[in-house]
Scaffold this motif. Sequence first.
Motif, PDB file in Angstrom:
ATOM      1  N   ILE A   2       4.579  10.261  -7.039  1.00  0.00           N
ATOM      2  CA  ILE A   2       5.646  10.632  -7.976  1.00  0.00           C
ATOM      3  C   ILE A   2       5.101  10.820  -9.384  1.00  0.00           C
ATOM      4  O   ILE A   2       5.482  11.741 -10.108  1.00  0.00           O
ATOM      5  CB  ILE A   2       6.754   9.564  -7.947  1.00  0.00           C
ATOM      6  N   ALA A   3       4.200   9.944  -9.785  1.00  0.00           N
ATOM      7  CA  ALA A   3       3.699   9.983 -11.164  1.00  0.00           C
ATOM      8  C   ALA A   3       2.687  11.090 -11.387  1.00  0.00           C
ATOM      9  O   ALA A   3       2.530  11.572 -12.509  1.00  0.00           O
ATOM     10  CB  ALA A   3       3.076   8.639 -11.531  1.00  0.00           C
TER      11      ALA A   3
ATOM     12  N   PHE B 281       0.836  -1.211   0.000  1.00  0.00           N
ATOM     13  CA  PHE B 281       0.000   0.000   0.000  1.00  0.00           C
ATOM     14  C   PHE B 281       0.867   1.255   0.000  1.00  0.00           C
ATOM     15  O   PHE B 281       0.606   2.215  -0.740  1.00  0.00           O
ATOM     16  CB  PHE B 281      -0.922  -0.018   1.212  1.00  0.00           C
ATOM     17  N   VAL B 282       1.916   1.270   0.816  1.00  0.00           N
ATOM     18  CA  VAL B 282       2.802   2.439   0.864  1.00  0.00           C
ATOM     19  C   VAL B 282       3.520   2.625  -0.473  1.00  0.00           C
ATOM     20  O   VAL B 282       3.684   3.755  -0.962  1.00  0.00           O
ATOM     21  CB  VAL B 282       3.806   2.282   2.019  1.00  0.00           C
ATOM     22  N   LEU B 283       3.951   1.519  -1.102  1.00  0.00           N
ATOM     23  CA  LEU B 283       4.627   1.605  -2.386  1.00  0.00           C
ATOM     24  C   LEU B 283       3.709   2.180  -3.466  1.00  0.00           C
ATOM     25  O   LEU B 283       4.115   3.050  -4.250  1.00  0.00           O
ATOM     26  CB  LEU B 283       5.132   0.220  -2.798  1.00  0.00           C
ATOM     27  N   VAL B 284       2.474   1.695  -3.504  1.00  0.00           N
ATOM     28  CA  VAL B 284       1.514   2.223  -4.484  1.00  0.00           C
ATOM     29  C   VAL B 284       1.260   3.707  -4.241  1.00  0.00           C
ATOM     30  O   VAL B 284       1.170   4.507  -5.181  1.00  0.00           O
ATOM     31  CB  VAL B 284       0.207   1.414  -4.429  1.00  0.00           C
ATOM     32  N   LEU B 285       1.184   4.103  -2.975  1.00  0.00           N
ATOM     33  CA  LEU B 285       0.959   5.507  -2.653  1.00  0.00           C
ATOM     34  C   LEU B 285       2.123   6.375  -3.103  1.00  0.00           C
ATOM     35  O   LEU B 285       1.930   7.462  -3.668  1.00  0.00           O
ATOM     36  CB  LEU B 285       0.726   5.649  -1.152  1.00  0.00           C
TER      37      LEU B 285
END
Length: 313
Positions: free
Chosen positions: A226-227, A217-221
């Motif tokens: 960034i994107a 979840f943190v990685l997707v956030l």
Amino acid sequence: MTQREQAAAAFDDLHTRHAAALMRQTYLLTGRPWLARRAVEQGFRLAWQRWPQVAVDPDPAGWVRAAAYEYALKPCHGLCPGLRTARRPRRFAATGDPADRALLRALLALPAPYRRALLLHDGVGLGLYETAAEIEASTPAAAGRLTHARERIAARLPELGLDGHPPVRQGELLRTRFTALTAAQQVTPTAAERVRGDAERSALRTTRAGFGLAGAFVLVLLVMMIATPDHYTRSPHKPLATAPQIRVSPSGHHGAHAGSGKTDTGRTNIGKTDVEKASRKKPPHKKRRDAAVRKRLREHRQLREARLSPEVR
């Protein structure tokens, strides 16, 4: 002995004394030996994972029994044929009495809430209040389920002789039959050491899964942060279309810029021809109004000139 060794010894003693009896009782509840074994193992695994809570419970065996019964009667088991409560007993003891087999069939034909209340009160020997507390129902509701279950069994098995007896006597007769029914079943519980090991591995897998989901979840956030731009960036290939900026100079400075036709900032002034062009584009009602104003001004000017002329005087 360390504190962990003492807890393990107490758990092993609880498992040794009650695992086999719980498997027999759960078999009467489900009619499936494999499901009964799985439910009892799940109950003891949960007890070891929450051992500080179970160790101080007034009835640790009752805590494990409630957990095993809850697992055995989960509604989601109805979606899996292997975990669904059997309509008829599976792998009943070959040396069992045919009357006991008929009693087990009648017990499995009851709805799950009635079957559980009857088994706890007349099979395990709990009081009405304790039965109501374990099935999480009021005392009148538990009494109603118990009475309905006895009536259904008495109507299906008249040879038991339940009709015409008071409720206390009916409970004693059923308790005797349930004791003989469970004694006919040969069960082999899983070793306590293996149950403890499975419980620890299950808890570790659950913890790792929780950390993994949190990390994902943190990685997707972070990727989304960034994107996704936080401001607008103009594309170099598609310039923005801006409206022309026209600056109107004050009336006193028209003469200063008449020769150049531009202001100090390089912006074009509006000349007389531009004003005339703009006036031509006025709506008809504005044109009529301006014509009327100009006519009144001419008449007023002519009147003043006539008053000031010597011929008129």
